[in-house]
Design a protein around this motif. Sequence first.
Motif, short mmCIF file in Angstrom:
data_model
loop_
_atom_site.label_atom_id
_atom_site.label_comp_id
_atom_site.label_asym_id
_atom_site.label_seq_id
_atom_site.Cartn_x
_atom_site.Cartn_y
_atom_site.Cartn_z
N GLU A 1 18.11 -9.37 26.54
CA GLU A 1 16.80 -9.77 27.08
C GLU A 1 16.81 -11.23 27.53
O GLU A 1 17.38 -12.08 26.86
CB GLU A 1 15.74 -9.61 25.99
CG GLU A 1 15.47 -8.17 25.60
CD GLU A 1 14.98 -7.36 26.79
OE1 GLU A 1 13.98 -7.78 27.41
OE2 GLU A 1 15.61 -6.32 27.11
N ASP B 1 17.04 -12.58 14.11
CA ASP B 1 15.85 -12.06 14.78
C ASP B 1 15.20 -13.14 15.62
O ASP B 1 14.59 -12.86 16.64
CB ASP B 1 14.90 -11.49 13.74
CG ASP B 1 15.50 -10.25 13.10
OD1 ASP B 1 15.55 -9.21 13.77
OD2 ASP B 1 15.98 -10.35 11.95
N SER C 1 14.32 -10.98 18.58
CA SER C 1 14.57 -9.53 18.52
C SER C 1 13.28 -8.75 18.67
O SER C 1 12.17 -9.29 18.47
CB SER C 1 15.23 -9.18 17.18
OG SER C 1 14.27 -9.26 16.14
N GLU C 2 13.42 -7.50 18.97
CA GLU C 2 12.25 -6.62 19.09
C GLU C 2 11.48 -6.61 17.77
O GLU C 2 10.24 -6.67 17.75
CB GLU C 2 12.72 -5.21 19.48
CG GLU C 2 11.63 -4.34 20.06
CD GLU C 2 10.73 -5.07 21.05
OE1 GLU C 2 9.50 -5.06 20.86
OE2 GLU C 2 11.25 -5.71 22.00
N TRP D 1 9.40 -9.72 17.51
CA TRP D 1 8.18 -9.64 18.35
C TRP D 1 7.13 -8.77 17.68
O TRP D 1 5.94 -9.09 17.69
CB TRP D 1 8.52 -9.08 19.74
CG TRP D 1 9.18 -10.05 20.68
CD1 TRP D 1 10.37 -9.88 21.31
CD2 TRP D 1 8.67 -11.33 21.12
NE1 TRP D 1 10.65 -10.97 22.11
CE2 TRP D 1 9.62 -11.87 22.02
CE3 TRP D 1 7.53 -12.06 20.85
CZ2 TRP D 1 9.45 -13.11 22.64
CZ3 TRP D 1 7.34 -13.30 21.46
CH2 TRP D 1 8.30 -13.81 22.34
N GLU D 2 7.57 -7.65 17.12
CA GLU D 2 6.61 -6.75 16.47
C GLU D 2 5.94 -7.44 15.28
O GLU D 2 4.73 -7.31 15.07
CB GLU D 2 7.30 -5.47 16.00
CG GLU D 2 7.52 -4.49 17.15
CD GLU D 2 8.49 -3.37 16.79
OE1 GLU D 2 8.73 -3.15 15.57
OE2 GLU D 2 9.04 -2.75 17.71
N THR E 1 4.13 -15.91 21.41
CA THR E 1 3.72 -14.73 22.16
C THR E 1 3.10 -15.09 23.51
O THR E 1 3.23 -14.33 24.47
CB THR E 1 2.74 -13.87 21.33
OG1 THR E 1 1.69 -14.72 20.84
CG2 THR E 1 3.45 -13.24 20.14
N LYS F 1 5.88 -14.82 25.94
CA LYS F 1 6.82 -13.69 25.82
C LYS F 1 7.29 -13.16 27.17
O LYS F 1 8.46 -12.89 27.36
CB LYS F 1 6.17 -12.57 25.01
CG LYS F 1 7.16 -11.45 24.69
CD LYS F 1 6.54 -10.27 23.97
CE LYS F 1 7.63 -9.19 23.82
NZ LYS F 1 7.06 -7.88 23.50
N ASP F 2 6.35 -12.96 28.08
CA ASP F 2 6.72 -12.33 29.35
C ASP F 2 6.92 -13.33 30.48
O ASP F 2 7.16 -12.94 31.62
CB ASP F 2 5.63 -11.33 29.75
CG ASP F 2 5.45 -10.27 28.67
OD1 ASP F 2 6.47 -9.79 28.13
OD2 ASP F 2 4.29 -9.94 28.35
#
Lengths: 392, 392, 392, 392
Positions: free
Chosen positions: B59, B188, B210-211, B214-215, B232, B235-236
Motif C-alpha cells: 500500500e 502494524d 497495516s489493515e 487502520w481497523e 485517519t 489515510k486516503d
Amino acid sequence: MADGRVKEPVITLTAGPVQAYPRISRAMARPIHYDFDPYFQSVYEDVARKCATALRVEEPALIVHAEPAVGLEAAAASLISRDDVVLNLASGVYGKGYGYWAARYCKELLEIEVPYNEAISAAQVSQMLRTRPDIAIVTAVHHDTPSGTLNPVNEIGKVVRDHGSLFLVDAVSSFAGMDIHPDDCYADVFVTGPGKCLGGAPGLTVMAVSEAAWEHMEANPDCPGASVLSLTDWKDAWSKDAPFPFTPAIAEINGLDAALDVYLEEGPETVWRRHALTARACRAGVKALGLELWAAREEIASPTATTIKVPDGMDDALIRSTMRDVFGTVISGGRGDTAGKLLRIGHMGPVAEPIYAVVAITALAGALSKLGREVDLAAGVAAATAVIMESA
Amino acid sequence: MADGRVKEPVITLTAGPVQAYPRISRAMARPIHYDFDPYFQSVYEDVARKCATALRVEEPALIVHAEPAVGLEAAAASLISRDDVVLNLASGVYGKGYGYWAARYCKELLEIEVPYNEAISAAQVSQMLRTRPDIAIVTAVHHDTPSGTLNPVNEIGKVVRDHGSLFLVDAVSSFAGMDIHPDDCYADVFVTGPGKCLGGAPGLTVMAVSEAAWEHMEANPDCPGASVLSLTDWKDAWSKDAPFPFTPAIAEINGLDAALDVYLEEGPETVWRRHALTARACRAGVKALGLELWAAREEIASPTATTIKVPDGMDDALIRSTMRDVFGTVISGGRGDTAGKLLRIGHMGPVAEPIYAVVAITALAGALSKLGREVDLAAGVAAATAVIMESA
Amino acid sequence: MADGRVKEPVITLTAGPVQAYPRISRAMARPIHYDFDPYFQSVYEDVARKCATALRVEEPALIVHAEPAVGLEAAAASLISRDDVVLNLASGVYGKGYGYWAARYCKELLEIEVPYNEAISAAQVSQMLRTRPDIAIVTAVHHDTPSGTLNPVNEIGKVVRDHGSLFLVDAVSSFAGMDIHPDDCYADVFVTGPGKCLGGAPGLTVMAVSEAAWEHMEANPDCPGASVLSLTDWKDAWSKDAPFPFTPAIAEINGLDAALDVYLEEGPETVWRRHALTARACRAGVKALGLELWAAREEIASPTATTIKVPDGMDDALIRSTMRDVFGTVISGGRGDTAGKLLRIGHMGPVAEPIYAVVAITALAGALSKLGREVDLAAGVAAATAVIMESA
Amino acid sequence: MADGRVKEPVITLTAGPVQAYPRISRAMARPIHYDFDPYFQSVYEDVARKCATALRVEEPALIVHAEPAVGLEAAAASLISRDDVVLNLASGVYGKGYGYWAARYCKELLEIEVPYNEAISAAQVSQMLRTRPDIAIVTAVHHDTPSGTLNPVNEIGKVVRDHGSLFLVDAVSSFAGMDIHPDDCYADVFVTGPGKCLGGAPGLTVMAVSEAAWEHMEANPDCPGASVLSLTDWKDAWSKDAPFPFTPAIAEINGLDAALDVYLEEGPETVWRRHALTARACRAGVKALGLELWAAREEIASPTATTIKVPDGMDDALIRSTMRDVFGTVISGGRGDTAGKLLRIGHMGPVAEPIYAVVAITALAGALSKLGREVDLAAGVAAATAVIMESA
C-alpha cells in the motif's frame, strides 16, 4: 510523463500554496545543519528575530514546525482552557472551522456568523461582549481565504482589548500582502506563515504571542506539553542558548530566512502596493467581463485574492481545468461551503504583480468562452490594463 | 558573521538531522506547486507509492507533514484507545519517552525497561505477553538513537504477531541504513522519515500502516479527526484523486521524492553495506583509542550511529566543541538520561562512507588529547583504516 | 548507474576543478536574466567592482567568459605584438606552455627554464633583463599547478617594473588561497578565476589589467577584435551603461558573485590561513609517511596544493584509483611532463580545511599499503594531526 | 537595492539569453566534480551522446566551452583555410557578421546579401554556385535573430551538398524551437547551444560536425591547435576515455545535461508545437494592434521570435523601458543594423507558451498607449487569444 506524472502548469495564481520566489526555493537547498550545532542555533535565533522585525513586534517570533493549520490547532489547544468562554467570528469557512477547534477545549462557544461573502463588524463584536462580559477569548480570521474577504480586525481588536479579552487572529493569507501586524489589531496570538504572501513554501507557522496570552497558557491546566499541540514547549526555543524540544524543520527555516529577506529588502510598503494594485486590476477585469465578485462589497475584498461567483449553470472544476489546458494557468476553487460557488485568483508573493491580473483575466475569459459562456475578453483585459496604467 | 551567525562547521557526523545529499537539497528547491493541481497530486501519489517500494509493502505509504516525533505522537493518539492495554519497551530515552505518549491514551501502560545500553529480547516480551494476555498493543523503538542501540524487533514482532497484538515500531533512525522493513518485523505501524539514513531533511514522517491498525483506529472512539494528531485524516490522501485534508509540505515532499530516488537507484543493499562498514570501522577506531563503546555488546550497536562513553571526569560538551573548533567536525551528544554520558557519531546517508569514520576518530582523538586525555590517535586511525581496507 | 554513469566520489581533493562551496553552486541556479536588462547590467558592474575589491585594485576587473586557459591565451594574443621581445619563465608545465602561446605572437621568445620542482629567482630574471634590455614583456606563472610550486613573483615583479617591462602573471591557482594580488607583484596583467581557491566553478577568467598594459594592447596592430581572443572587446563591458560585445556567461557571473561574497565575508586573511594550515598539515603527513615532496624545497611548496613524488616503481593512476575505490577520495595526478611522476592533493576553497589533510593522508597511505608499498599510516596521520592541533 | 542593483523584472520574453527552466538552473547547482574523475568523464560522454540524440545524428556532439559566438568563430578559424572560396549568406546582422569572420581566413569571400527583413532562396544560392563552382564552403544563419527571420536552409543545404561544397549552419536560436537538424539541412557544421530554445544558460556551444568537415579541418594547415579557436583540440574529448585538452565548463555541462532531458522528455514535436503556437498568437496580436511585422512575409517569420517594426517616430528603448516599468516585462530590441528599427519578442524554452503571447501583446500595447501611440490593446489581446483557443 514518467511515473504517471501530469504535466506541470505554466503559471500558478492560486490562493496558496503559491509559486515561491526562486531565491526562497534556493534557500531551501542550503545544507542541512545539525539543529544543536551553534551555527544552526544562531541562524534560528536570527530568523526568529527577523520574523519579529517583519511582524513589527519586540519579542522573537514563535515558530511552529508545521503548516499554519497545525499552528492554529495548537493555539486553540494551548490557549483555550475548560474555563474559557470563547467568541468565534465566522464569516467564512476558515472562521467557521476555527469554532470546531475552539469548541474542543472551551467551556462555551459563542459565535457570530454572517453570510460567507460578508464581514463581521466591530459593532457586532462590541454588542456581543456587552451581552456576554464573561467572554475570555475572541477568535477571528482576518482574510477568510475560501471567501476572499477581510474582517476589520484592527477595529475588532480594539474593542476586544478594551473589554479585556484575549484576541486570536488568523492572518495566514493576509500578512505580508497588506498592512496588518499584531499590534495593529491588538492580537494576543497572531498566526501567519511563509506559504502565502511571503511567497515561500508551506510548512511552518509563524506567531506573535503576547505576554497575556503566554500567561493564559501557563495557567491553563490542560495546555499540552511534549506535544505538537503545545505552544509552550517552543516558547524559549528561539534563543540560540536554549534547546529545541523536538527537531525543527531545518530546510523550512532556511526558506523562511530568505522569505523574510525578500520581504524586508523590497520593503513592506512596496510589496503591499503591488498586491493591492494586482487585486484592483483583477477586480476591474472581472467586472468588465460581466462577472460578479463574490465579496458583497468591494471594500471587504482582499488584496491578496480575488473571488468570483461561478456563473450560473457552470461547473467550476471544468472552468479551472479549461484554464489550465488552454492557457497553462492554475487558479483555486472554493473550499467547503464555498466549493463550487466561487473561483479564486491569488495575488500572493511573486505573482502579486499587475501583469498576472491580465493573465488571469485572459485565461478565465478564454475558458468561459470555450465552454460556451459569452464574456467580453477584450473589455476585461482592457479594464485590467487601464488600472495598471493609471497607477504607473 | 553577519547577524550574529556563527561559522558553519566543515563536516557534520551527527545522529540527525544529517547533512543531506546535494541532490535532495536541490529537489527541495523545485518550484512550489498548488497542492490541488493535478501535477502535484500526481507527484504525491507517485511519492507515496515510491515510499511503499522502499518500505517493501504494497500500500502507498502514509505521510505525516511534520517530523517523526509528530508522526509518533499522532500514531499514539490515533491508535491507542482508552480500552487498550499497551506494553511499551524502554531500552533508551526514546523508548521510555514513547511510554509517556502511550500513557495519555491507554487504559493501562505496562513497560519492560532495561538499562539504556542494553536491548530487550523477544523472550522478555513473550514472557510479558503470557503474563498479560490482554495486551493489545506493543510499542518499540528499533534504534534508540540516544543510545545507539538496536532492539531485535524482527524477533519481537514475530512474538507480538503470534500473540495477536498490534506492533508499533519506531524505525526513524534505522530504516534505509540497514535491512529493516515493516514486514520483516511484523509491524502494524512502522514509522520513519527522510531526515536520517535517507539523507534528507527532517520535516516529514513516513509510515506503513497495516489493515489491522487502520481497523483499530477506526474503531477507536477517541481517534482524533480534523487534527494534526489524526492519522485517519490522511489515510486516503495518497491518491491523486483524493483531496488533502490540510496543506501538505510541498517542498518536503519534493525532497522525499529525491531521497527515495537516491536510495533506490544506489540500491538498498549497497546503501546498508556502507552504513555497516562505516560503523564497523568507527567502532574499531574507538576501541583502539582505548575508549569504551556505550552499547553493552557490539551486536546491539547500530550500524547507523556509534555511541561512546564519555571518559571519566570529562565534559562531553567540551569534547564536542573542541572537535568543532579544531577539526570543524560536529557530532552529537546524548539526550535526556544519556546526556553527558555518551558521544554519538552518526553514520547516516551521505556520511555513511568509511572515510568519515577516520574523520570522526581523528577529531575525537585530537580533541581528547587537546583536553589532556591521552589516547592513541595513530592506533585509532590505523584500526579504523584496517577495517576499511579489509572490506575493499 | 543510469546512462553508463560511474558512481560519484565522496570527497574531491584535487588541484581543480574543485568542489564548490554550496552557496556558490546555489548562486549558479539563480534565474537567467537578459544580458541587456538593466538588472543584469547592474549585477555585472557590481561583480566587476567586487572582483576589484578582492584583487585590491581600483579599476573594475576584466572578465573573460571562458576558463582561465582561454583568458591566458587571449592575453597573449592581445598583449604581445610582433615587435615584442618576451621573456617567459618556465618552472613547470604551465609556465613552459605559456611560452608556446607567447611565441605565436612575439618577435622573439626568451626563456628561463629550471627543473619542474624548482622556482625561478628574481636574480635570474634581473640577470636576463640586464643581458637583454629589449625585453618588453615578462610572463610568469605564480603557482605552477602541475608542480605545486611557487615562483617569487613579488620579487620578480619588482625587478620587471624597475626595468620598465610589462609583467603578465598567471595566478589562477594561487589567488584567494594566499596573499597575492596584482599590486603585490607589480603585475600588468594578472590572471585568475573562480574555479580554484575561490571555490567556484571553472568557466570564467578574472583579470586585472594595468593602464600600461591597455596602452600596449591598443598600440598592438595585431590585437584581435570581434574575437574571443580580444581583451579590448570587453574593456568597458563592466559598466552597466556599456553594451556587451558578446553574450556573457550569465550563470557563471552569478556564481562569481557568490564566490566573492564567500571570500570577502569570511575574510581573505582567514581564508589564506586555513589554506596554509591544511597544506602544512598535509606536508607533515606526507613526510611522516616516508614519502618525498615533489618541491625541491618546502619554501616553494604552494599552500594551495601539495605535490608528492610517485614512489619508485609505482603507477600513479593505480594509486589514485585505489584511493577512490577504497576511500572515495579523489586527488589529481601530474600534467604533461609531470604526469606519472607526482600526485597532487589540492587545498582549495571549501576543502582547504585541516581535516581534509587527514583524509588525504589516510587515503593515500591506505592505497599505497593496499598496493604493497609499506608506509606508516599511523605516523602520517599523527603528524598531520599534530600540526593541526598546534595551530588551534 | 543593495550594491546599486536594479530591481529584477517579472517576466523575460527576450530573444536570448532566456529565462531558464528551473530544472536546468537546479542542475547548474550540482556539485562540481573533477574533470578527470571517471564520474565526470562518464557524464560528459553521456551528455555528448544525448546531444547527438537531440540533434538526430550518430556521432557524439562536439561541445565548445563558451557561448555560440565563440563556437562560430572557432568554426571559421578551424574550417576555413587560405585556399577556400567561401560563400556567405547575409540576410541579417548575424549572417553579415559571419562574413567578417570568414574573411579572416578564406582566400575569397563571396556574399549574397538581401534586405534584413528578407530571406535568401535556394535558387539564389544555386545560381551563385553555378557562377562560381570553386566555392568550397557556404555559410548561413538559419534564424537571423536580430531580424527574426528564417532562411530555407533545408533547401539551400540540398543545393550545397549537390554541388559538393561544405555547409556551415548557425542554428543557435532555432534548434529545439522548431524542426531543424543537421541532416535535414545537409549541414557539415551545425552550430547551436543551450541558451535559446533549449531554455538553458548561455555558455556552451553544441555542434554536429560531418566527417567531411573534420577532414577539411585536418587538411587545413592554419587550423588552430592548443587554442580556444580549435575545434580539432576537442574532437575526441567526448569519450570518457579521452583527456580534455583544457578544463571543461563543468556547471554548464550539468545544465546542458538537464536541458536535453527537459527537451527529450517533453518530446521535441510537443516543444516545437508550443513555440509555433506562441509565435502565431503573437503575430496575430501584433497585427490586430495595427503594428507591422518586421519580416517581409509571414512565412519567413521565426516561430522562436517575433519581430515588429518600431512605429514611426518612436524610440524603441523607451518602449521597452516602459514595458518593463509598467508591466515588469522585458523584450529585446534590435542589434547592429536593426537596432532602433524593430522590437523582438522571444518565444524560447519555458516562455514558448501561448499565455506569454498575451503578456507580450498587453505590455507592448500598454506601453505604446502610455507613450501616446494609440493601439487597440483589446483587439490585440483578443486576436492572440483567438489563435490560442482555436488550437486547443
